[in-house]
Enzyme design. Structure first.
Site, PDB file in Angstrom:
ATOM      1  N   ARG A 282      -7.401  14.850  -6.419  1.00  0.00           N
ATOM      2  CA  ARG A 282      -6.125  14.276  -6.126  1.00  0.00           C
ATOM      3  C   ARG A 282      -5.194  15.306  -5.750  1.00  0.00           C
ATOM      4  NH1 ARG A 282      -5.280   9.251  -8.602  1.00  0.00           N
ATOM      5  NH2 ARG A 282      -3.069   8.947  -7.749  1.00  0.00           N
TER       6      ARG A 282
ATOM      7  N   GLU B 277      -5.071  -0.261  -3.471  1.00  0.00           N
ATOM      8  CA  GLU B 277      -4.639  -1.428  -4.039  1.00  0.00           C
ATOM      9  C   GLU B 277      -3.304  -1.850  -3.663  1.00  0.00           C
ATOM     10  OE1 GLU B 277      -4.447  -1.456  -8.381  1.00  0.00           O
ATOM     11  OE2 GLU B 277      -3.994  -3.568  -8.472  1.00  0.00           O
TER      12      GLU B 277
ATOM     13  N   LYS C  35       1.867   5.053  -7.851  1.00  0.00           N
ATOM     14  CA  LYS C  35       2.694   4.059  -7.489  1.00  0.00           C
ATOM     15  C   LYS C  35       3.630   3.521  -8.645  1.00  0.00           C
ATOM     16  CE  LYS C  35      -1.004   2.680  -5.271  1.00  0.00           C
ATOM     17  NZ  LYS C  35      -2.074   1.803  -4.747  1.00  0.00           N
TER      18      LYS C  35
HETATM   19  P1  ATP Z   1      -1.519   5.391  -7.882  1.00  0.00           P
HETATM   20  O1  ATP Z   1      -1.707   6.229  -9.188  1.00  0.00           O
HETATM   21  O2  ATP Z   1      -0.493   6.087  -7.006  1.00  0.00           O
HETATM   22  O3  ATP Z   1      -1.331   4.065  -7.925  1.00  0.00           O
HETATM   23  P2  ATP Z   1      -4.155   5.012  -7.017  1.00  0.00           P
HETATM   24  O4  ATP Z   1      -5.412   6.005  -7.118  1.00  0.00           O
HETATM   25  O5  ATP Z   1      -4.225   3.856  -8.164  1.00  0.00           O
HETATM   26  O6  ATP Z   1      -2.708   5.521  -6.713  1.00  0.00           O
HETATM   27  P3  ATP Z   1      -5.150   3.350  -4.979  1.00  0.00           P
HETATM   28  O7  ATP Z   1      -4.109   2.235  -4.284  1.00  0.00           O
HETATM   29  O8  ATP Z   1      -6.257   2.937  -5.726  1.00  0.00           O
HETATM   30  O9  ATP Z   1      -3.857   4.191  -5.769  1.00  0.00           O
HETATM   31  O10 ATP Z   1      -5.751   4.397  -4.114  1.00  0.00           O
HETATM   32  C1  ATP Z   1      -6.298   4.267  -3.087  1.00  0.00           C
HETATM   33  C2  ATP Z   1      -7.158   5.612  -2.514  1.00  0.00           C
HETATM   34  O11 ATP Z   1      -6.355   6.711  -2.406  1.00  0.00           O
HETATM   35  C3  ATP Z   1      -8.119   5.787  -3.705  1.00  0.00           C
HETATM   36  O12 ATP Z   1      -9.190   6.327  -3.205  1.00  0.00           O
HETATM   37  C4  ATP Z   1      -7.594   6.965  -4.518  1.00  0.00           C
HETATM   38  O13 ATP Z   1      -8.361   7.741  -5.077  1.00  0.00           O
HETATM   39  C5  ATP Z   1      -6.686   7.749  -3.261  1.00  0.00           C
HETATM   40  N1  ATP Z   1      -5.834   8.468  -3.845  1.00  0.00           N
HETATM   41  C6  ATP Z   1      -4.481   7.804  -4.426  1.00  0.00           C
HETATM   42  N2  ATP Z   1      -3.610   8.791  -5.039  1.00  0.00           N
HETATM   43  C7  ATP Z   1      -4.358  10.006  -4.315  1.00  0.00           C
HETATM   44  C8  ATP Z   1      -3.774  11.423  -4.365  1.00  0.00           C
HETATM   45  N3  ATP Z   1      -2.842  11.875  -5.027  1.00  0.00           N
HETATM   46  N4  ATP Z   1      -4.688  12.403  -3.755  1.00  0.00           N
HETATM   47  C9  ATP Z   1      -5.659  11.919  -3.189  1.00  0.00           C
HETATM   48  N5  ATP Z   1      -6.234  10.588  -3.256  1.00  0.00           N
HETATM   49  C10 ATP Z   1      -5.369   9.678  -3.606  1.00  0.00           C
HETATM   50 MG    MG Z   2      -4.775   2.304  -8.926  1.00  0.00          MG
END
Ligand code: ATP
Ligand code: MG
Length: 567
Positions: free
Chosen positions: A264, A40, A274
């Site tokens: 994760r 995102e 983020k």
């Molecule tokens: P954040 O909580 O940091 O915003 P998010 O999961 O909301 O992370 P996205 O932009 O939706 O962030 O993530 C893109 C991809 O990266 C998704 O498939 C998510 O599952 C993966 N991802 C995000 N954070 C991690 C992590 N700490 N370890 C492994 N994969 C991750």
């Molecule tokens: Mg997200």
């Protein structure tokens, strides 16, 4: 191996890889492997995303498949073009190229049409409950929810209201479109989830074309389906969403990719969210998204972490079904191993102590040959000037050396790297008793670092010729947080209480060997005996700025620590 065969990027075998192999064997997707990385654009990518990037791109590469980069841009209030651009840049920097660059927003019309189909087949309805009411009606884990009083509206009424939602006739939050699934389901995600909400916000790509936006769950699986993704890999928190992912695709009746969840990445002393990283940036607690203390890819790039090291770290991580915590030290070790092979060696003195060599001729300069990289013969050698006054590190001199301290002290002889043996005569102190200058003699017969009579010394110091030295700024970083788990706080506190007040130390008057006057931005070096350092974009001509990427393991610091623990 055939040189044309791409090297398998995956690490050790894992359950996702096993599923792909099985699907290839059974022909489930006609031998295709097509993954996607779906960020995102509401912030910068971090090292956790690197795990997902390496997994998605790595598996596709290994099996001759494809990977899309898809922006999951369904929430215009938090998303920005700046983030889209940084993500594109970061994925490229990681060394990956996508098959297609996609945006969920490209599918807004298709998603809207599918929503209408669900209304027509009686599987979705327009609900007038407020967000708070919806929460109340949802029930609890032990009690079923209550059906919305609007659940049984006629198809015609629903179609009419949904069209009016789209046409902007209602205020934000006034109505939603919801799926008609099961208010008694033990899985909350199936208790008539929201498909669409009203949001009068301009989108970074579709501008004001829409004032209703699909929810993540209604957009994600369908986007996967449109792009013919085979294996939709996501983190464990989406496990509970999988039944909904499957329900939408079945209800609409379209191509069905499979969602597979993995753990994760969590790192000690590091926050990977983020939202929280954005807070650090917005509150000015760091210098920006690319502050070298940040776990963002732009931060660790600026700090000097090479993408190869991040890939090898990601490849070394297991893929599992339970979230754990990885030691930050493991990442740092991957960085050290990589830079040990690739980084040219140079000499720089961070906290200079002036050394006058009494028996060295005035105005004379020795040009000494120094090895650029003992790990890489092809890196060759360079010439380093030596003269009567040099700088050494303050901590490499002790007037009263403790036991086991073998560096310079009165009467002691040491080796200067690539240069000569140096023997300390006496130290000069200021009024406060601080050593400000050390007087030594050198042995011209030891040029190159060895004594013809075979006598030995116990330590080798780095140094810089004073009259040739370049002044540089060096930024030394410690972890951004003091707690292994920065989320651990007392009630009423937030994670910023765990910020490390010593996470940045700026050394403004380091003395560097003359070849470092104008190094290329981003270049990485090993400062002998000190660690790895990368050239910061703040550098100006003749005044380089370096970020310490990672320290070398310091043998003396360990001895000293052991000593102090014994006491
Ligand atoms: P954040 O909580 O940091 O915003 P998010 O999961 O909301 O992370 P996205 O932009 O939706 O962030 O993530 C893109 C991809 O990266 C998704 O498939 C998510 O599952 C993966 N991802 C995000 N954070 C991690 C992590 N700490 N370890 C492994 N994969 C991750
Ligand atoms: Mg997200």
């Amino acid at each position: 191996m055939n040189p044309m065969t791409p090297e398998p990027a995956a690490g050790p075998s894992n359950f996702i890889r096993d599923t792909i192999i099985e699907d290839l064997n059974t022909g489930k997707y006609q031998g295709r492997v097509h993954t996607r990385f779906p960020p995102e654009p509401n912030g910068y990518l971090h090292i956790g995303h690197a795990k997902s990037i390496c997994l998605n791109f790595g598996l596709a590469q290994e099996f001759g498949g494809k990977t899309n980069l898809r922006f999951d841009d369904t929430n215009p209030s938090k998303e920005e073009v700046e983030y889209v651009d940084s993500i594109i840049n970061d994925v490229r920097w990681m060394g990956f190229d996508w098959d297609r660059l996609c945006y969920a927003s490209d599918y807004f019309q298709q998603l809207y049409d599918w929503a209408i189909e669900l209304i027509q087949s009686g599987k979705a309805f327009v609900c007038d409950l407020t967000a708070e009411q919806i929460r109340e009606y949802r029930g609890t884990p032990s009690e079923p929810g209550t059906e919305s009083p609007y659940r049984n509206r006629s198809v015609e009424e629903n179609l009419g209201l949904f069209a009016r939602m789209k046409n902007g006739e209602f205020a934000d939050g006034a109505r939603t479109l919801r799926a008609k699934i099961d208010m008694a389901s033990p899985n909350f995600n199936l208790r008539d989830p929201i498909l669409y909400r009203i949001l009068h916000a301009s989108h970074h790509r579709t501008r004001d074309a829409w004032c209703i936006y699909p929810m993540y769950d209604f957009a994600h699986g369908q986007s996967d389906s449109i792009e013919h993704i085979t294996h939709s890999l996501c983190t464990l928190e989406f496990e509970d969403h999988r039944p909904l992912y499957d329900w939408y695709i079945e209800a609409i009746g379209i191509y069905h990719p499979q969602q597979i969840e993995f753990d994760r990445l969590n790192l000690t002393y590091t926050l990977l969210s983020k939202r929280k990283l954005l807070k650090l940036v917005q509150d000015g607690l760091v210098r920006g998204w690319d502050d070298p203390r940040m776990p963002t890819l732009s931060g660790i790039r600026r700090r000097g972490y090479p993408p190869e090291a991040i890939r090898s770290f990601a490849g070394s991580l297991g893929i599992s079904k339970t979230n754990g915590m990885i030691e930050l030290g493991r990442l740092e070790q991957c960085v050290r191993e990589n830079l040990n092979k690739s980084a040219p060696r140079v000499m720089g003195v961070l906290r200079p102590l002036k050394v006058v060599i009494d028996n060295y001729p005035e105005d004379h300069v020795d040009e000494l040959e120094a090895t650029n990289n003992p790990e890489d013969a092809a890196a060759g050698t360079r010439i380093v000037p030596f003269s009567k006054v040099i700088y050494i590190e303050q901590e490499d001199f002790r007037e009263n050396p403790p036991k086991d301290y073998f560096r310079l002290s009165p009467g002691r002889e040491v080796r200067l790297r690539y240069a000569f043996f140096l023997k300390c005569i006496h130290a000069v102190k200021d009024e406060a008793g601080q050593v400000v200058e050390v007087h030594c003699t050198y042995d011209p017969l030891t040029r190159g670092g060895n004594a013809p009579d075979g006598r030995k010394v116990k330590s080798t110091l780095h140094w810089v010729s004073a009259s040739h030295a370049v002044d540089g700024e060096v930024r030394i970083y410690e972890t951004l947080f003091t707690k292994e788990d920065p989320n651990q706080v007392e009630e009423g506190e937030d994670f910023t209480v765990n910020l490390n007040p010593k996470s940045l130390e700026v050394i403004t008057a380091a003395k560097l060997e003359p070849g470092l006057a104008n190094p290329p931005e981003g270049a990485r070096y090993q400062f002998e005996r000190l660690g790895y350092f990368a050239v910061d974009p703040d550098s100006t001509p003749g005044k380089p700025v370096f970020n310490r990427t990672v320290a070398l393991k310091d043998a003396w610091a360990k001895i000293e620590k052991r000593g102090s623990q014994k006491k």
